[in-house]
Design a protein around this motif. Structure first.
Motif, PDB file in Angstrom:
ATOM      1  N   GLN A   1     -29.590  74.320 157.801  1.00 11.66           N
ATOM      2  CA  GLN A   1     -28.790  75.380 158.419  1.00 11.66           C
ATOM      3  C   GLN A   1     -27.333  75.125 158.098  1.00 11.66           C
ATOM      4  O   GLN A   1     -26.830  74.021 158.316  1.00 11.66           O
ATOM      5  CB  GLN A   1     -28.988  75.399 159.943  1.00 11.66           C
ATOM      6  CG  GLN A   1     -28.133  76.439 160.636  1.00 11.66           C
ATOM      7  CD  GLN A   1     -28.483  76.638 162.089  1.00 11.66           C
ATOM      8  OE1 GLN A   1     -29.666  76.606 162.473  1.00 11.66           O
ATOM      9  NE2 GLN A   1     -27.491  76.843 162.920  1.00 11.66           N
ATOM     10  N   ALA A   2     -26.650  76.136 157.567  1.00 14.39           N
ATOM     11  CA  ALA A   2     -25.231  76.003 157.243  1.00 14.39           C
ATOM     12  C   ALA A   2     -24.544  77.278 157.728  1.00 14.39           C
ATOM     13  O   ALA A   2     -25.155  78.099 158.410  1.00 14.39           O
ATOM     14  CB  ALA A   2     -25.048  75.807 155.744  1.00 14.39           C
ATOM     15  N   ASP A   3     -23.272  77.435 157.383  1.00 15.74           N
ATOM     16  CA  ASP A   3     -22.645  78.684 157.780  1.00 15.74           C
ATOM     17  C   ASP A   3     -22.419  79.564 156.557  1.00 15.74           C
ATOM     18  O   ASP A   3     -22.761  79.212 155.432  1.00 15.74           O
ATOM     19  CB  ASP A   3     -21.384  78.463 158.622  1.00 15.74           C
ATOM     20  CG  ASP A   3     -20.294  77.737 157.898  1.00 15.74           C
ATOM     21  OD1 ASP A   3     -19.582  76.942 158.536  1.00 15.74           O
ATOM     22  OD2 ASP A   3     -20.128  77.960 156.678  1.00 15.74           O
ATOM     23  N   ALA A   4     -21.828  80.734 156.790  1.00 25.01           N
ATOM     24  CA  ALA A   4     -21.771  81.768 155.750  1.00 25.01           C
ATOM     25  C   ALA A   4     -20.956  81.344 154.528  1.00 25.01           C
ATOM     26  O   ALA A   4     -21.023  82.005 153.490  1.00 25.01           O
ATOM     27  CB  ALA A   4     -21.206  83.051 156.340  1.00 25.01           C
ATOM     28  N   ALA A   5     -20.186  80.251 154.625  1.00 22.23           N
ATOM     29  CA  ALA A   5     -19.414  79.769 153.471  1.00 22.23           C
ATOM     30  C   ALA A   5     -20.277  78.973 152.498  1.00 22.23           C
ATOM     31  O   ALA A   5     -19.844  78.663 151.385  1.00 22.23           O
ATOM     32  CB  ALA A   5     -18.244  78.906 153.947  1.00 22.23           C
ATOM     33  N   PHE A   6     -21.510  78.632 152.892  1.00 28.36           N
ATOM     34  CA  PHE A   6     -22.347  77.773 152.061  1.00 28.36           C
ATOM     35  C   PHE A   6     -22.573  78.323 150.651  1.00 28.36           C
ATOM     36  O   PHE A   6     -22.486  77.569 149.667  1.00 28.36           O
ATOM     37  CB  PHE A   6     -23.687  77.498 152.755  1.00 28.36           C
ATOM     38  CG  PHE A   6     -24.587  76.573 151.989  1.00 28.36           C
ATOM     39  CD1 PHE A   6     -25.618  77.059 151.201  1.00 28.36           C
ATOM     40  CD2 PHE A   6     -24.384  75.200 152.038  1.00 28.36           C
ATOM     41  CE1 PHE A   6     -26.439  76.203 150.491  1.00 28.36           C
ATOM     42  CE2 PHE A   6     -25.212  74.331 151.325  1.00 28.36           C
ATOM     43  CZ  PHE A   6     -26.227  74.835 150.551  1.00 28.36           C
TER      44      PHE A   6
END
Lengths: 217, 225
Positions: free
Chosen positions: B95-100
């Motif tokens: 799980q990462a954020d939208a910048a990944f």
């Protein structure tokens, strides 16, 4: 993008620097304890080699992970003339299995460090973060509890501020102006242009400690 | 607390194909059960392929044996600030954020080869939310599959919600069967524990279900004659 300058200071003067930063920023200091893992792509992965950093914030009750890619610095005549480094940066929060994830993708651990110290985050013309840390290495893989300083008598001071293509000049000015306040204690410059410790640091530190926290030197 | 969700995909009968009429009929079933349409949704899946110096992302046969053959990125409609990446062979979900995706773009070690969208309408039906959608490649209308989400708001325990979800699925199957369509919806059964996920439902569970759903869709769709 971010603007960044760095400098070094003797450990004996860190307390004075803290007093100065407290006075200038007006905010409480934050504890910094970050386990930084630098990963590099395996021999066959990618058209060109790549590097990514994983930062584990150990200062929080539950460690949190951030993926950080440091891009190239701004180049050209304009960039040469400014005293602050402007570079691209991309960060993403990540779940705690991020190290396993990048290993699975073919990345290898190049080195790891533990950065221990404090930071001040405040707004002064730009959103500025001043971080003062000792850099520590681990004798065994991931053994953060056994870390020892790489340079025991010296700590690293880093000032960063986020920037965008349409405002980096203003951010550069804000960072440069702030650096002037710290000049008696340390010299800050682009990371690749380090200049060593400042001769006036001892006197400046003594003045700060005797004045009990006043921000003028 | 994230409400539990089941994914289902349309499995055509032998010799039958997936077409937009089935999608319309499924939406009609939702409305006949009393569902009220309240908007659109879209989840996207990205297929990444490793770039290697001796093959530079060529056909799968040139893949380095130590690198994952399949790396997925998932952008869920309900959490645009998050991004998930799945290595199915290793049962790994990050799980990462939208910048990944920007990080991956900067690294240039894996590149997106194919993007698929799951999109359609959603229907509120009491404590349930139904999202019925088609699977289409990005920038194309070529129908690759039909699937749906069934979300149950009151519960987030997978085990505790099993009975109510099975009951709903039975009702749904009966409703769809009345349309005499060439196929049926099948529950996407994912081994969450293999991915290290707990009984408490989360967005990571949804990302894993989409990855499993896609695999089953690709296996089920027959070439249109």
């Amino acid at each position: 993008m971010e603007c960044v300058v760095q400098g070094i200071i003797e450990t004996q003067h860190v307390e004075a620097l803290e007093v100065l930063l407290q006075g200038l920023s007006g905010v409480p200091k934050e504890r910094v304890r970050v386990h930084e893992l630098c990963l590099k792509s395996g021999p066959n992965l990618g058209v060109v080699p790549s590097e990514v950093r994983l930062l584990c914030d150990l200062a929080q009750p539950t460690p949190s992970w951030t993926i950080r890619h440091v891009g190239g610095a701004m180049r050209g005549a304009g960039a040469e003339q400014i005293s602050v480094l402007v570079r691209t940066i991309v960060e993403s929060k990540a779940s705690k299995n991020v190290l396993h994830y990048f290993y699975t993708l073919g990345y290898k651990l190049d080195h790891e460090l533990l950065k221990i110290g404090f930071a001040f985050r405040f707004h002064r013309g730009a959103q500025i973060t001043v971080t003062v840390t000792s850099t520590n290495k681990m004798p065994r893989l991931h053994a953060t509890d056994e870390a020892v300083p790489v340079t025991p008598g010296i700590q690293l001071v880093e000032i960063t501020a986020p920037a965008a293509a349409d405002n980096y000049n203003d951010v550069v000015s804000a960072v440069s102006a702030f650096c002037e306040y710290l000049a008696p204690l340390l010299h800050l410059s682009k990371p690749e242009h380090s200049t060593g410790i400042v001769a006036t640091a001892g006197a400046a530190a003594a003045s700060l400690m005797s004045s009990g926290g006043g921000k003028t030197l | 607390m994230t409400p539990v969700k089941w994914l289902m995909h349309w499995h055509p009968s032998p010799g039958a194909t997936v077409n937009s009429q089935i999608l319309s009929e499924a939406c009609g079933c939702a409305e006949s059960l009393g569902g009220s349409k309240d908007g659109r949704w879209k989840t996207s899946i990205f297929f990444y392929r490793a770039m290697t110096r001796d093959g530079a992302g060529g056909p799968a046969g040139q893949q380095h044996p130590d690198l994952p053959r399949e790396l997925l990125g998932v952008a869920l409609h309900e959490r645009p600030g998050l991004y998930f990446s799945i290595v199915r062979a290793q049962r790994l979900v990050l799980q990462a954020d939208a910048a990944f995706p920007q990080v991956m773009e900067k690294l240039q070690s894996y590149r997106i080869r194919v993007a698929l969208n799951f999109e359609g309408f959603q229907y509120q039906l009491g404590d349930f939310c139904l999202r019925i959608g088609k699977c289409v490649p990005n920038n194309s209308e070529a129908l690759r599959g039909i699937m749906m989400e069934v979300e149950y708001y009151p519960l987030s325990s997978i085990e505790k919600s099993k009975a109510v979800m099975e009951d709903f699925f039975d009702i749904w199957q009966e409703t769809v069967a009345k349309k005499s369509l060439p196929g049926q919806f099948i529950h996407v059964d994912s081994s969450f524990s293999d991915y290290g996920l707990s009984d408490q439902y989360s967005f990571q569970h949804t990302a894993v279900q989409y990855a499993t759903c896609l695999q089953q869709l690709m296996a089920a769709v027959t070439v249109r004659g």
